[in-house]
Design a protein around this motif. Structure first.
Motif, short mmCIF file in Angstrom:
data_model
loop_
_atom_site.label_atom_id
_atom_site.label_comp_id
_atom_site.label_asym_id
_atom_site.label_seq_id
_atom_site.Cartn_x
_atom_site.Cartn_y
_atom_site.Cartn_z
N LEU A 36 4.99 20.29 13.36
CA LEU A 36 6.28 20.03 12.76
C LEU A 36 6.97 21.33 12.40
O LEU A 36 6.39 22.21 11.78
N GLY A 37 8.21 21.44 12.73
CA GLY A 37 8.96 22.64 12.44
C GLY A 37 9.97 22.42 11.35
O GLY A 37 10.04 21.36 10.73
N ASP A 38 10.79 23.43 11.10
CA ASP A 38 11.76 23.37 10.02
C ASP A 38 12.78 22.26 10.23
O ASP A 38 13.32 21.73 9.27
N ASN A 39 13.07 21.91 11.48
CA ASN A 39 14.14 20.97 11.76
C ASN A 39 13.64 19.53 11.91
O ASN A 39 14.40 18.65 12.29
N VAL A 40 12.34 19.31 11.65
CA VAL A 40 11.77 17.97 11.80
C VAL A 40 11.41 17.42 10.43
O VAL A 40 10.74 18.08 9.66
N ASP A 41 11.86 16.22 10.13
CA ASP A 41 11.53 15.57 8.88
C ASP A 41 10.13 14.98 9.01
O ASP A 41 9.91 14.04 9.76
N PHE A 42 9.17 15.52 8.28
CA PHE A 42 7.80 15.06 8.42
C PHE A 42 7.64 13.60 8.00
O PHE A 42 6.77 12.89 8.50
N LEU A 43 8.48 13.14 7.09
CA LEU A 43 8.42 11.74 6.69
C LEU A 43 8.81 10.81 7.85
O LEU A 43 8.19 9.77 8.07
N ASP A 44 9.84 11.20 8.58
CA ASP A 44 10.24 10.42 9.75
C ASP A 44 9.13 10.39 10.79
O ASP A 44 8.88 9.36 11.43
N GLN A 45 8.46 11.52 10.96
CA GLN A 45 7.39 11.58 11.96
C GLN A 45 6.19 10.75 11.51
O GLN A 45 5.55 10.07 12.32
N MET A 46 5.88 10.80 10.23
CA MET A 46 4.80 9.96 9.70
C MET A 46 5.13 8.47 9.89
O MET A 46 4.28 7.68 10.30
N LYS A 47 6.37 8.10 9.59
CA LYS A 47 6.79 6.72 9.74
C LYS A 47 6.70 6.28 11.20
O LYS A 47 6.21 5.18 11.50
N SER A 48 7.14 7.13 12.11
CA SER A 48 7.09 6.80 13.54
C SER A 48 5.64 6.63 14.00
O SER A 48 5.33 5.72 14.79
N VAL A 65 0.86 -1.19 0.00
CA VAL A 65 0.00 0.00 0.00
C VAL A 65 0.89 1.23 0.00
O VAL A 65 1.84 1.31 0.77
N MET A 66 0.57 2.20 -0.86
CA MET A 66 1.37 3.42 -0.93
C MET A 66 0.52 4.64 -0.60
O MET A 66 -0.61 4.77 -1.08
N VAL A 67 1.05 5.51 0.24
CA VAL A 67 0.43 6.80 0.55
C VAL A 67 1.32 7.90 0.01
O VAL A 67 2.53 7.91 0.26
N VAL A 68 0.75 8.83 -0.75
CA VAL A 68 1.50 9.99 -1.21
C VAL A 68 1.67 10.92 -0.01
O VAL A 68 0.70 11.47 0.51
N ALA A 69 2.90 11.09 0.43
CA ALA A 69 3.19 11.77 1.70
C ALA A 69 3.66 13.20 1.47
O ALA A 69 4.61 13.44 0.73
N GLU A 70 2.98 14.13 2.13
CA GLU A 70 3.34 15.55 2.09
C GLU A 70 3.04 16.18 3.45
O GLU A 70 2.24 15.63 4.22
N PRO A 71 3.64 17.31 3.76
CA PRO A 71 3.37 17.96 5.05
C PRO A 71 2.10 18.80 5.01
O PRO A 71 2.12 20.02 5.19
N THR A 72 0.95 18.15 4.75
CA THR A 72 -0.33 18.85 4.61
C THR A 72 -1.42 18.11 5.33
O THR A 72 -1.31 16.93 5.64
N ARG A 73 -2.55 18.80 5.59
CA ARG A 73 -3.73 18.18 6.19
C ARG A 73 -4.25 17.05 5.31
O ARG A 73 -4.67 16.01 5.80
N GLU A 74 -4.25 17.28 4.01
CA GLU A 74 -4.80 16.29 3.09
C GLU A 74 -4.00 14.99 3.12
O GLU A 74 -4.57 13.89 3.09
N SER A 75 -2.70 15.10 3.16
CA SER A 75 -1.86 13.91 3.23
C SER A 75 -2.04 13.19 4.57
O SER A 75 -2.07 11.96 4.63
N ALA A 76 -2.19 13.96 5.64
CA ALA A 76 -2.44 13.36 6.95
C ALA A 76 -3.77 12.62 6.96
O ALA A 76 -3.88 11.53 7.53
N ALA A 77 -4.79 13.19 6.29
CA ALA A 77 -6.09 12.52 6.21
C ALA A 77 -5.97 11.20 5.47
O ALA A 77 -6.57 10.19 5.87
N ALA A 78 -5.19 11.18 4.39
CA ALA A 78 -4.98 9.94 3.64
C ALA A 78 -4.30 8.89 4.52
O ALA A 78 -4.68 7.72 4.50
#
Length: 206
Positions: free
Chosen positions: A92-104, A18-31
């Motif tokens: 999430l701030g400038d120094n946080v990788d949103f992909l890492d946080q999504m993965k966690s 399963v693949m989720v298109v990941a971005e630092p947005t509300r829409e991506s979080a909803a997905a």
């Protein structure tokens, strides 16, 4: 119909990609919330794919990842994937990788789930084509993408942050060889509006 969408077009229960298109947005979080609460199983493989515009990341990342409403989420998972706008919580701030946080967050909700992160570069106009190419290369069974509710807002915000536009999500739904679900979230507890090639505006409660 719901289980058919979640199972990548009615495939029998088995190990899926399963693949989720990941971005630092509300829409991506909803997905992502939709996938974690209604789609994914521990024996599946979840890919978080981010298509990066090399000209965009010179600007500040703005993230609005909402708190997960899934009953299976742990407090730590909800905190990890949550963001309260306007005070009372972190974002999430400038120094946080949103992909890492999504993965966690995924690993906290589904500790046994195998999560893989992938980044590719592409100009904005080629984003849909690149995503579909990646689904073919990786053998993805189900593609999930967040979709903006307002086309006018999508155009305005696309110029600012280079995120998925409504027409890109529609392109993925229509041209993806695997099942593609475009997800819109209706408020914190309002459920999801799902779009596929065969089902339009399908309402799913949270």
């Amino acid at each position: 119909m719901t289980s058919s969408m979640a199972n990548g077009g009615g495939k029998p229960a088995q190990r899926r990609k399963v693949m989720v298109v990941a971005e630092p947005t509300r829409e991506s979080a909803a997905a992502l919330h939709y996938v974690l609460s209604h789609v994914i199983f521990d024996n599946d493989i979840l890919y978080l794919l981010h298509v990066e515009n090399p000209n965009f990341w010179k600007n500040k990342i703005s993230c609005f990842i909402k708190q997960s409403s899934t009953s299976s989420s742990t407090p730590d998972a909800r905190e990890s994937i949550g963001c309260n706008v306007g005070g009372g919580g972190g974002c999430l701030g400038d120094n946080v990788d949103f992909l890492d946080q999504m993965k966690s967050a995924c690993e906290l909700v589904h500790p046994k789930l195998k999560v893989k992160v992938s980044k590719v570069e592409s100009e904005a106009r080629d984003k849909g084509y690149v995503i579909i190419s990646q689904t073919k290369v990786l053998g993805i069974d189900l593609l999930v993408v967040g979709k903006r509710q307002s086309l006018s807002n999508a155009i305005l915000r696309q110029r600012r942050n280079g995120s998925i536009r409504g027409e890109t999500a529609e392109y993925l739904v229509q041209h993806s060889k695997c099942t593609c679900v475009a997800v819109q979230r209706k408020g914190q507890n309002g459920g999801y509006l799902l779009h596929t090639k065969t089902h339009r505006n399908f309402w799913l409660l949270a």
